[in-house]
Motif scaffolding. Structure first.
Motif, PDB file in Angstrom:
ATOM      1  N   LEU A  13      -5.649   3.400   3.888  1.00  0.00           N
ATOM      2  CA  LEU A  13      -4.428   2.820   3.318  1.00  0.00           C
ATOM      3  C   LEU A  13      -4.446   1.301   3.475  1.00  0.00           C
ATOM      4  O   LEU A  13      -3.987   0.561   2.603  1.00  0.00           O
ATOM      5  CB  LEU A  13      -3.192   3.413   4.003  1.00  0.00           C
ATOM      6  N   LYS A  14      -5.003   0.843   4.584  1.00  0.00           N
ATOM      7  CA  LYS A  14      -5.065  -0.597   4.841  1.00  0.00           C
ATOM      8  C   LYS A  14      -6.139  -1.271   3.988  1.00  0.00           C
ATOM      9  O   LYS A  14      -5.951  -2.387   3.496  1.00  0.00           O
ATOM     10  CB  LYS A  14      -5.380  -0.825   6.329  1.00  0.00           C
ATOM     11  N   MET A  28      -2.089   6.532  -4.085  1.00  0.00           N
ATOM     12  CA  MET A  28      -1.077   5.515  -3.722  1.00  0.00           C
ATOM     13  C   MET A  28      -0.308   5.093  -4.972  1.00  0.00           C
ATOM     14  O   MET A  28       0.912   4.987  -4.953  1.00  0.00           O
ATOM     15  CB  MET A  28      -1.735   4.271  -3.107  1.00  0.00           C
ATOM     16  N   ASN A  32       3.626   5.842  -5.015  1.00  0.00           N
ATOM     17  CA  ASN A  32       4.441   4.646  -4.754  1.00  0.00           C
ATOM     18  C   ASN A  32       5.011   4.012  -6.019  1.00  0.00           C
ATOM     19  O   ASN A  32       5.589   2.926  -5.961  1.00  0.00           O
ATOM     20  CB  ASN A  32       3.609   3.600  -3.999  1.00  0.00           C
ATOM     21  N   GLY A  55      -1.986  -7.287  -3.019  1.00  0.00           N
ATOM     22  CA  GLY A  55      -2.250  -5.894  -2.632  1.00  0.00           C
ATOM     23  C   GLY A  55      -1.835  -4.888  -3.669  1.00  0.00           C
ATOM     24  O   GLY A  55      -1.067  -3.971  -3.396  1.00  0.00           O
ATOM     25  N   GLU A  78      -6.327  -9.039  -3.934  1.00  0.00           N
ATOM     26  CA  GLU A  78      -6.624  -7.903  -3.051  1.00  0.00           C
ATOM     27  C   GLU A  78      -7.568  -8.328  -1.934  1.00  0.00           C
ATOM     28  O   GLU A  78      -8.287  -9.316  -2.055  1.00  0.00           O
ATOM     29  CB  GLU A  78      -7.325  -6.789  -3.856  1.00  0.00           C
ATOM     30  N   MET A  79      -7.555  -7.553  -0.863  1.00  0.00           N
ATOM     31  CA  MET A  79      -8.551  -7.734   0.196  1.00  0.00           C
ATOM     32  C   MET A  79      -9.668  -6.696   0.049  1.00  0.00           C
ATOM     33  O   MET A  79     -10.741  -6.860   0.612  1.00  0.00           O
ATOM     34  CB  MET A  79      -7.885  -7.592   1.564  1.00  0.00           C
ATOM     35  N   SER A  80      -9.371  -5.607  -0.675  1.00  0.00           N
ATOM     36  CA  SER A  80     -10.355  -4.534  -0.826  1.00  0.00           C
ATOM     37  C   SER A  80     -11.175  -4.764  -2.096  1.00  0.00           C
ATOM     38  O   SER A  80     -10.634  -4.807  -3.201  1.00  0.00           O
ATOM     39  CB  SER A  80      -9.611  -3.192  -0.895  1.00  0.00           C
ATOM     40  N   TYR A 105      -9.199 -12.093  -1.825  1.00  0.00           N
ATOM     41  CA  TYR A 105      -8.927 -13.187  -0.881  1.00  0.00           C
ATOM     42  C   TYR A 105      -8.949 -12.642   0.533  1.00  0.00           C
ATOM     43  O   TYR A 105      -9.168 -11.439   0.745  1.00  0.00           O
ATOM     44  CB  TYR A 105      -7.611 -13.885  -1.245  1.00  0.00           C
ATOM     45  N   VAL A 123       3.991  -4.755  -2.562  1.00  0.00           N
ATOM     46  CA  VAL A 123       4.546  -3.428  -2.255  1.00  0.00           C
ATOM     47  C   VAL A 123       3.638  -2.726  -1.248  1.00  0.00           C
ATOM     48  O   VAL A 123       2.425  -2.603  -1.476  1.00  0.00           O
ATOM     49  CB  VAL A 123       4.632  -2.575  -3.550  1.00  0.00           C
ATOM     50  N   ASN A 124       4.214  -2.313  -0.158  1.00  0.00           N
ATOM     51  CA  ASN A 124       3.470  -1.553   0.860  1.00  0.00           C
ATOM     52  C   ASN A 124       2.282  -2.319   1.439  1.00  0.00           C
ATOM     53  O   ASN A 124       1.232  -1.723   1.717  1.00  0.00           O
ATOM     54  CB  ASN A 124       2.970  -0.208   0.271  1.00  0.00           C
TER      55      ASN A 124
HETATM   56  C1  LIG Z   1      -0.949   0.940   1.171  1.00  0.00           C
HETATM   57  S1  LIG Z   1      -1.854   0.114  -0.093  1.00  0.00           S
HETATM   58  C2  LIG Z   1      -0.572  -0.190  -1.283  1.00  0.00           C
HETATM   59  C3  LIG Z   1      -1.074  -0.359  -2.685  1.00  0.00           C
HETATM   60  C4  LIG Z   1       0.052  -0.510  -3.734  1.00  0.00           C
HETATM   61  N1  LIG Z   1       0.720  -1.771  -3.609  1.00  0.00           N
HETATM   62  C5  LIG Z   1       1.030   0.639  -3.588  1.00  0.00           C
HETATM   63  O1  LIG Z   1       2.137   0.420  -3.074  1.00  0.00           O
HETATM   64  O2  LIG Z   1       0.673   1.753  -3.953  1.00  0.00           O
HETATM   65  C6  LIG Z   1      -2.129  -1.472   0.592  1.00  0.00           C
HETATM   66  C7  LIG Z   1      -3.036  -2.321  -0.289  1.00  0.00           C
HETATM   67  O3  LIG Z   1      -2.880  -3.683   0.090  1.00  0.00           O
HETATM   68  C8  LIG Z   1      -4.140  -4.255   0.360  1.00  0.00           C
HETATM   69  N2  LIG Z   1      -3.885  -5.207   1.443  1.00  0.00           N
HETATM   70  C9  LIG Z   1      -3.847  -5.016   2.779  1.00  0.00           C
HETATM   71  N3  LIG Z   1      -3.502  -6.145   3.402  1.00  0.00           N
HETATM   72  C10 LIG Z   1      -3.280  -7.077   2.435  1.00  0.00           C
HETATM   73  C11 LIG Z   1      -2.888  -8.441   2.423  1.00  0.00           C
HETATM   74  N4  LIG Z   1      -2.654  -9.109   3.546  1.00  0.00           N
HETATM   75  N5  LIG Z   1      -2.768  -9.055   1.227  1.00  0.00           N
HETATM   76  C12 LIG Z   1      -3.019  -8.395   0.081  1.00  0.00           C
HETATM   77  N6  LIG Z   1      -3.409  -7.117   0.033  1.00  0.00           N
HETATM   78  C13 LIG Z   1      -3.533  -6.476   1.185  1.00  0.00           C
HETATM   79  C14 LIG Z   1      -5.068  -3.112   0.692  1.00  0.00           C
HETATM   80  O4  LIG Z   1      -6.394  -3.415   0.357  1.00  0.00           O
HETATM   81  C15 LIG Z   1      -4.501  -1.971  -0.144  1.00  0.00           C
HETATM   82  O5  LIG Z   1      -5.087  -1.903  -1.426  1.00  0.00           O
END
Ligand SMILES: C[S@@+](CC[C@H](N)C(=O)[O-])C[C@H]1O[C@@H](n2cnc3c(N)ncnc32)[C@H](O)[C@@H]1O
Length: 217
Positions: A13-14, A28, A32, A55, A78-80, A105, A123-124
Motif C-alpha cells: 500500500l505504501k 486501491m 478508494n 500519489g 508518484e514514488m512507485s 519524485y 488521497v490516502n
Molecule cells: C494507499 S496508495 C493510494 C493510491 C490512490 N491515491 C488511492 O487512494 O487509491 C498510496 C500511493 O501513494 C504513493 N505514495 C506514498 N508516499 C507518497 C508520497 N510521499 N508522495 C506521493 N506519493 C506517495 C504510493 O506509491 C502509492 O501509490
C-alpha cells in the motif's frame, strides 16, 4: 494472518511493486474511488486549471478530472516506479495529447517551480509522508496564491481496526491533521467527514469514515 503477511500488505500500500503491486493498484483505485472523487470535487476545478496530484496509484480516475472542465492540465507525482508506469499506460491517450504528465519524485521535494498549480490533491498518502511539515511547505510553494489543496484520508478510528496499519502507517484523525496544518501557512477553508460502506478483506461491508480537508494558500 501472519505478521509477515500483514507487513507485506502495508508495504504494497505504501509502495506498490512487482506483480502483486499491479493488483494492488487496481484494487486501491476501485476501493478508494469514492474518496478520490470527493477530493476532486472539493477542488472546484474550472477551465484552464493546472492540477497536481501526489500519489495517484494507477491513476484510473484521471478521465474523471478531465470531465470537470475544459482545457485542464494534470500532473501526477508518484514514488512507485510501477504506479508511474501503470498510470502512463492507463492514461496513454491523455499523455500523448499532452494533457497529462506523470513523473517520479522522492516524496520530499516537489520537482516544480513555485506557483505552478491552481489546485493540488492527494488521497490516502498522508499516512506515508516522510516529513509531513516539509512536504506541506513544498506543496505550499508550488501552489499559486489562493490555490487550493485537498487532502483526503481515512480516519484513524477506522484505520486502526485494520491489522496491517500497525506497520508503515502514520494514522490521522481530523484533529491530528488540523494540528499538522496549523504548523503550515495554509488556511483551512472547509473540512468534511463522510462515512461510506466498503468491502472488508473478509467480504462483509463495513463503515469507513474519511475526511477531506480543503486548504487555501
Ligand atoms: C494507499 S496508495 C493510494 C493510491 C490512490 N491515491 C488511492 O487512494 O487509491 C498510496 C500511493 O501513494 C504513493 N505514495 C506514498 N508516499 C507518497 C508520497 N510521499 N508522495 C506521493 N506519493 C506517495 C504510493 O506509491 C502509492 O501509490
Amino acid at each position: 494472518m501472519k505478521q509477515e503477511e500483514l507487513q507485506a500488505i502495508a508495504s504494497q500500500l505504501k509502495h506498490p511493486k512487482g506483480e502483486k503491486g499491479i493488483e494492488m493498484g487496481n484494487m486501491m483505485n476501485e476501493t478508494n474511488i469514492n474518496m478520490t472523487h470527493h477530493s476532486i470535487q472539493n477542488l472546484h476545478i474550472t477551465a484552464g486549471n493546472t492540477i497536481l496530484e501526489l500519489g495517484h496509484g494507477n491513476a484510473g480516475h484521471v478521465a474523471f478530472i478531465f470531465e470537470q472542465a475544459e482545457n485542464i492540465k494534470y500532473y501526477g507525482l508518484e514514488m512507485s516506479e510501477l504506479m508511474f508506469q501503470e498510470a502512463r499506460q492507463i492514461n496513454r491517450n491523455f499523455v500523448s495529447q499532452k494533457q497529462a504528465f506523470f513523473s517520479i519524485y522522492d516524496g520530499d521535494t516537489i520537482p516544480f517551480q513555485e506557483a505552478s498549480f491552481d489546485k493540488i490533491f492527494t488521497v490516502n498518502t498522508i499516512y506515508f509522508w516522510q516529513e509531513p511539515e516539509k512536504l506541506l511547505s513544498e506543496i505550499y510553494r508550488v501552489l499559486k496564491p489562493k490555490g487550493i489543496l485537498c487532502i483526503t484520508f481515512a480516519e484513524e478510528s477506522f484505520m486502526k481496526q485494520l491489522p496491517f496499519t500497525q506497520f508503515e502507517f502514520e494514522l490521522y484523525s481530523t484533529e491530528k491533521a488540523e494540528e499538522l496544518i496549523a504548523k503550515s501557512e495554509f488556511k483551512i477553508i472547509n473540512k468534511e467527514t463522510l462515512t461510506e460502506k466498503v468491502k472488508s478483506k473478509t467480504g462483509e461491508l463495513v463503515d469507513r469514515a474519511f475526511t477531506t480537508m480543503v486548504l487555501e494558500k
